[in-house]
Design an enzyme around this catalytic site. Structure first.
Site, mmCIF file in Angstrom:
data_model
loop_
_atom_site.group_PDB
_atom_site.id
_atom_site.type_symbol
_atom_site.label_atom_id
_atom_site.label_comp_id
_atom_site.label_asym_id
_atom_site.label_seq_id
_atom_site.Cartn_x
_atom_site.Cartn_y
_atom_site.Cartn_z
ATOM 1 N N GLN B 236 0.826 -1.204 0.000
ATOM 2 C CA GLN B 236 0.000 0.000 0.000
ATOM 3 C C GLN B 236 0.864 1.260 0.000
ATOM 4 O O GLN B 236 0.350 2.363 -0.182
ATOM 5 C CB GLN B 236 -0.940 -0.003 1.216
ATOM 6 C CG GLN B 236 -2.063 -1.019 1.098
ATOM 7 C CD GLN B 236 -3.043 -0.988 2.257
ATOM 8 O OE1 GLN B 236 -3.236 -1.991 2.918
ATOM 9 N NE2 GLN B 236 -3.666 0.157 2.510
ATOM 10 N N ARG B 383 -9.690 -0.303 7.114
ATOM 11 C CA ARG B 383 -10.666 0.581 6.480
ATOM 12 C C ARG B 383 -11.090 1.727 7.393
ATOM 13 O O ARG B 383 -12.281 2.014 7.561
ATOM 14 C CB ARG B 383 -11.882 -0.192 6.004
ATOM 15 C CG ARG B 383 -12.578 0.601 4.898
ATOM 16 C CD ARG B 383 -13.592 -0.177 4.139
ATOM 17 N NE ARG B 383 -14.095 0.660 3.065
ATOM 18 C CZ ARG B 383 -14.398 0.216 1.861
ATOM 19 N NH1 ARG B 383 -14.280 -1.045 1.569
ATOM 20 N NH2 ARG B 383 -14.856 1.030 0.944
ATOM 21 N N CYS B 384 -10.079 2.353 8.005
ATOM 22 C CA CYS B 384 -10.360 3.574 8.753
ATOM 23 C C CYS B 384 -9.043 4.295 8.876
ATOM 24 O O CYS B 384 -8.005 3.729 8.604
ATOM 25 C CB CYS B 384 -10.911 3.278 10.147
ATOM 26 S SG CYS B 384 -9.767 2.403 11.200
ATOM 27 N N GLU B 759 -13.201 5.376 4.040
ATOM 28 C CA GLU B 759 -13.201 4.704 5.332
ATOM 29 C C GLU B 759 -14.328 5.155 6.238
ATOM 30 O O GLU B 759 -14.633 4.495 7.233
ATOM 31 C CB GLU B 759 -11.833 4.919 5.963
ATOM 32 C CG GLU B 759 -10.778 4.321 5.023
ATOM 33 C CD GLU B 759 -9.358 4.587 5.432
ATOM 34 O OE1 GLU B 759 -9.129 5.633 6.036
ATOM 35 O OE2 GLU B 759 -8.504 3.742 5.158
#
Lengths: 277, 805
Positions: B236, B383-384, B759
């Site tokens: 990522q 996902r935050c 997110e």
């Protein structure tokens, strides 16, 4: 997720398949849809030198719906069980239960024979076949024999089938008109084994109830069935709760499973009884 | 239509710029099976690596016998810590200032830890040989509970024995990592002491895992002739990986090329560095052949970065009318065997100090204690943004708990405590400056959309029916108003391993008026190739369809810190707009030259510069692009390209109002989401369709987490949820329908006003689902029950409240 090495066999008839099993003894296993065996092999919890694929054996295929008996070839897929209209008319319970198994992709491959013969207590079809009082036909080196579904299961993954025998066909008596049926299953998600599942037939003064994934074998209870035949729903539930023996797992503790078992059974009975006979 | 007769609106529409629901350009290849993922990469002579992993959660490694494995034909090497030690690579630095074993150095600290690395000619041989490596273990006592770990005599990290100072300050115990404090402790305790009402509760956010569809993997290829290492991987943050590889391997950074090809989801799982990367690089250097390593699903769930595992003890103080006066939180953070959280360096608990949420809370205090246990390392932002889901869950539960204590409607309690529109920019008690917001408008819109009053009336009727025996189903209304903090971030306080968290974009305009843009980020499904082209299209007036986006190749893309924490749009999106504006500035000079007027006498008009007051005299960007390459313009260099490195002045603060309506069967614990309404305010909306997709995906992951998904351990430290049979990953069957909605409150400091959205749905979704479960049982006396709310835990609530007779 890579299985240990194995030899792959694809015989074209039952006799050849049995021959391969005889030749290799417990080194060999038959494979039908592979949805139980292949994951176990990938986890290296099952290792065998020889895999005998039954896909090419036509004798193991086909659905025959007779007036009194339905015969299912062991290689009939769950998808075929769902889409066979004659079968759905004769024994609607089979379609209802098959729709609760896994997901469409698995059902294209998964077979009724593999589901009942593997002896996995999580599978739906064993309990269903006990409820329906099915008979399993086995072929082996010494010829053919039949074993009642209700006598077939000994413990988890242990059945009455001999190592060199193949389950070829399932015979199911067609329930009389007036016998109403229902299958109730609680699961966490699509593709999951049952937290608890109940198969119920009731009507014409008879009843049969069996449950899934609540012991190391499917549980068909004669006393629970008789109680229901006599109209005693709570008696049926109580007898069944005595018969099951669930273990704790990620689905929940024993107390929860027993509670859900009773709920599933009551709901299956309610739904069966509410159906037009 | 020609360029003379089209209206400005028609010309803008042709660009498919910002605001257009342009279809995702990536999907052409993905939907045809033409994506190029790490496991699709096949190089000549490529070898395969496979790990031998520990079956124990805590054990000494007494001996590793490689002989049988090495005897397997096709096995090239078996690496252990002993082999890596001379290179100094048996340990590696973590992103959190700790270090982590690459291969077990004398002991293992979690089940699934890497012990040996087998290299073979193909993956089948590697898997067979891994089975034959004989490891002698001596089991040690296992600590899976962080509270026990802080009391236990058992020392998990013997390598840190005697070290009373860690990367983030003093260590209080041999299993303690850090204490991180924010806010004013004394003032908060004083407020709690004087308050009319104080609600106190332990809020546990269980351990879970991002579980991207594609697991982690890499292909390392060392070219001994050129001395150049090419590393393909599921990264990522490809540039950060390049720097890390250089720092730990000693290879010069210009000799390392990191490529992130297509990535099948990341969700934070692919931010950090894993043993597989290091071992593959070493194996390729040693063998001179490319080495591929791709983990399987069980390895991914058991050994790569987990998320959450926060025990949050909270106290919230309020007046009797419900005005919140103070918030206190003490978090015990289970970090597993190594502190490998992926957070900006100065934030060992991420942005947990956003836990005052959407509320004007004048006084607050937060302390977080990080603890070692015998579990897998990680603690990533699934996902935050960093620990923001934990923060949002905490405050949104505490609001509900306070509402119970006050006997107030939870929607009204939120409304009277929201930060007002006129308070922005808002300084929070825990140190943040919220950039913009209009919470009351969003809240009122959401309540109206679901007919909140009607739902409460229906719920009241349902309770009556339940008590009268007419139904066995309860109705829960789960409310959430969340505030995210994304876009890390300002270099002044955000870095990873000393690398400032700016991001970048380089744009080159081709002579015929098409373009290529390269960014320091990397899409893992976010649709960057679609949306960033839209930003450029709107900024410089070339159609998005004529703009190619490239990311993920460190030899070609400008340096950036990658994609996670919803930072791509806030940071790289800003860089994209800024680079485009540099191009437009030069284009203005070219246009003025071509039109023979002064620079100040032309003005921008969608896709062209025209002479002020004479719009029929213009040069389109296409014409300008060609002129940049074929005309000698006095005072201007040829060509038309620009690069921008953007250091944001602040984070952005997206927010939203989510409402979940859930039916719950008290006899089985089964649940059904009847309605889910998600209002998001992410500032300027670049591509509404992609936003909607992001919301659908994020809420679905929130559903998973709240309703069943967890990494559970038994008391021996065995992972109980290591396959997708037990680890809940929803399919289409389990996924409810969602209603999406929005308000638009642009970020005042972002060049295009965008805030990031990927997110938000996870941050807002988790408390919405959980609050729905709690709300269903609130009338029967439930105050707090921990997630995940799977069937048996919901059943247990009902059972505990005497609902089973």
């Amino acid at each position: 997720m890579i299985p240990a090495g194995f030899e792959y066999h694809r015989p074209g008839d039952i006799a050849s398949a049995i021959g391969i099993l005889q030749e290799h003894g417990d080194e060999a296993r038959v494979i039908a849809g592979g949805h139980s065996l292949i994951p176990m092999m990938k986890l290296r919890m099952a290792e065998m030198g020889h895999l005998v694929d039954l896909q090419a054996i036509d004798e193991l295929k086909g659905v025959e719906v007779g007036a009194d008996t339905v015969k299912l070839g062991s290689m009939v897929t769950q998808h075929e069980l769902i889409t066979h209209d004659g079968l759905a008319t004769a024994i609607p319970l089979i379609r209802e239960a098959a729709l609760q198994i896994a997901d469409p992709q698995v059902r294209y491959m998964g077979t009724v024979g593999g589901n009942v013969a593997n002896g996995d207590p999580g599978n739906d079809m064993p309990g269903l076949m006990q409820c329906l009082n099915a008979t399993f036909e086995l072929s082996g080196p010494d010829g053919n024999r039949s074993v009642a579904a209700r006598d077939f299961y000994e413990a988890a993954y242990f059945t009455a089938r001999g190592d060199e025998e193949i389950l070829t066909r399932i015979s199911i008596p067609v329930p009389g008109s007036g016998v109403r049926q229902a299958y109730e299953k609680q699961k966490r998600k699509i593709g999951d084994y049952a937290t608890a599942a109940a198969a119920v037939m009731v009507g014409n003064g008879t009843a049969s109830v069996a449950m899934t994934n609540l012991a190391d074998t499917p549980v068909w209870s004669v006393s629970a069935s008789s109680a229901l035949a006599g109209g005693d729903v709570e008696g049926c539930v109580s007898e069944m709760l005595d018969a099951i023996d669930p273990v704790a797992d990620n689905r929940g503790p024993v107390e929860f499973k027993k509670h859900v078992a009773a709920v599933m059974l009551r709901r299956a009975i309610d739904r069966a009884q509410s159906r037009a006979g | 239509m020609n360029e003379q007769t089209m209206t400005p609106g028609e010309r803008a529409a042709n660009l498919k710029g910002m605001g257009s629901s342009r279809k995702r350009v990536e999907d052409v290849r993905f939907t045809q099976g033409k994506g190029n993922y790490v496991d699709d990469i096949k190089l000549d002579g490529m070898l395969f690596g496979a790990f031998v992993r520990s079956p124990y959660a805590h054990a000494r490694v007494v001996n590793v016998n490689k002989e049988a494995a090495l005897a397997v034909p096709g096995v090239v090497a078996v690496l252990t810590a002993e082999d890596l030690a001379p290179l100094g690579l048996h340990w590696m630095p973590t992103l959190a200032g700790d270090k982590q074993m690459v291969l077990a150095d004398g002991k293992v600290l979690f089940q699934g830890q890497e012990v040996a690395y087998v290299v073979a000619e193909n993956r089948y041989i590697a898997a067979d040989a891994a089975e034959l490596v004989e490891v002698d273990y001596e089991e040690l006592p296992v600590l899976t509970d962080p509270f026990e770990a802080l009391k236990s005599d058992v020392v998990l990290r013997e390598d840190l024995a005697g070290q009373t100072e860690g990367a983030h300050g003093p260590r209080k115990h041999h299993n303690h990592i850090f204490t991180w404090e924010q806010g004013d402790k004394d003032a908060t305790e004083a407020v709690l002491g004087e308050a009319d009402v104080v609600a106190e509760e332990m809020v546990y956010y269980h351990r879970t895992h991002p579980c991207p569809l594609e697991t982690c993997g890499c292909v390392a290829s060392m070219d001994k002739v050129t001395g150049k290492l090419t590393l393909y991987g599921t990264f990522q943050a490809p540039h950060a990986i390049r720097t890390v590889v250089s720092l730990i391997s000693g290879l010069a950074e210009h000799n390392i090329r990191v490529i992130s090809p297509d990535i099948g989801g990341g969700f934070g799982n692919k931010v950090g560095a894993y043993a597989g990367y290091v071992c593959s690089v070493v194996a390729s250097i040693v063998t001179g052949q490319p080495v591929k390593w791709v983990e399987n699903r069980m390895e991914n769930l058991m050994s790569t970065a987990f998320a959450r595992d926060y025990w949050m003890q909270g106290k919230i103080a309020a007046t009797k009318d419900g005005k919140i006066t103070g918030l206190w939180c003490h978090t015990t953070a289970d970090h597993g065997g190594f502190d490998a959280c992926a957070d900006p360096t100065k934030f060992p608990a991420g942005f947990m100090n956003i836990c005052t949420g959407s509320y004007d809370i004048p006084t607050a205090y937060l302390a977080v204690d990080g603890v070692y246990t015998n579990k897998a390392p990680g603690g990533v932002a699934y996902r935050c943004s960093f620990r923001v889901t934990e923060a949002a869950y905490f405050i949104e539960r505490m609001i509900e708990v306070l509402a119970i204590k006050l006997n107030m409607d939870a929607a009204e309690l939120r409304r009277i405590n929201f930060i007002r529109k006129d308070q922005f920019p808002y300084q929070s008690a825990l140190g943040w400056e919220y950039d913009s917001g209009d919470y009351h408008t969003a809240w009122d819109k959401a309540l109206k959309a679901v007919d909140y009053e009607g739902l409460r009336a229906e719920q009241a009727q349902r309770i009556e029916d339940f008590k009268a025996g007419r139904t066995r189903k309860l109705l829960g209304v789960g409310l959430t108003h969340f505030t995210e903090i994304v876009g890390a971030g300002p270099v002044k306080n955000c870095d990873i391993l000393g690398l400032g968290m700016f991001d970048s974009c380089e744009i080159r305009i081709h002579p015929t008026g098409s373009a290529i843009a390269r960014l320091g980020t990397i899409s893992q499904g976010q649709g960057h190739a679609t949306t960033f082209a839209q930003i450029i299209a709107s900024e410089i007036g070339l159609p998005a369809d004529d703009i190619t986006l490239e990311e993920g190749d460190t030899d070609t893309a400008p340096y950036g810190l990658g994609t996670y924490g919803s930072r791509s749009t806030p940071v790289a999106g800003a860089a994209t707009a800024m680079a485009a504006r540099k191009i437009r500035a030069k284009a203005q000079m070219i246009a003025a030259y071509l039109l023979e007027v002064h620079d100040d006498d032309v003005e921008w008009d969608v896709d062209r510069f025209s002479v002020k007051g004479a719009p029929e005299r213009f040069k389109t960007m296409k014409e300008i692009a060609f002129a940049a390459y074929n005309q000698a313009i006095p005072g201007l260099e040829p060509g038309l390209e620009a690069v921008s490195y953007y250091d944001p002045p602040n984070m952005t603060y997206p927010f939203g109002a989510y409402i979940c309506v859930m039916e719950i069967d008290v006899d089985t614990g089964e649940w059904e989401v009847r309605q889910f309404y998600a209002l998001d305010d992410c500032g300027t909306r670049i591509n509404p369709m992609i936003i909607e997709g992001q919301v659908h995906g994020g809420v679905t992951e929130a559903l998973a987490i709240a309703m069943g998904q967890e990494i559970a351990y038994d008391e021996m430290g065995n992972v109980k949820t290591g396959t997708l049979m037990d680890f809940f990953l929803p399919t289409a069957w389990e996924t409810p329908n969602y209603t999406t909605d929005h308000t638009v409150t642009p970020s005042p400091h972002h060049p295009i006003g965008a805030k990031g959205v990927g997110e938000s749905p996870n941050v807002g979704g988790v408390p919405a689902f959980s609050n729905a479960v709690h709300d269903a049982f609130r009338p029967f006396g439930l105050v707090q029950s921990h997630m995940p709310h799977d069937h048996w835990r919901i059943w247990k609530i009902a059972n505990g409240l005497g609902m089973h007779g």
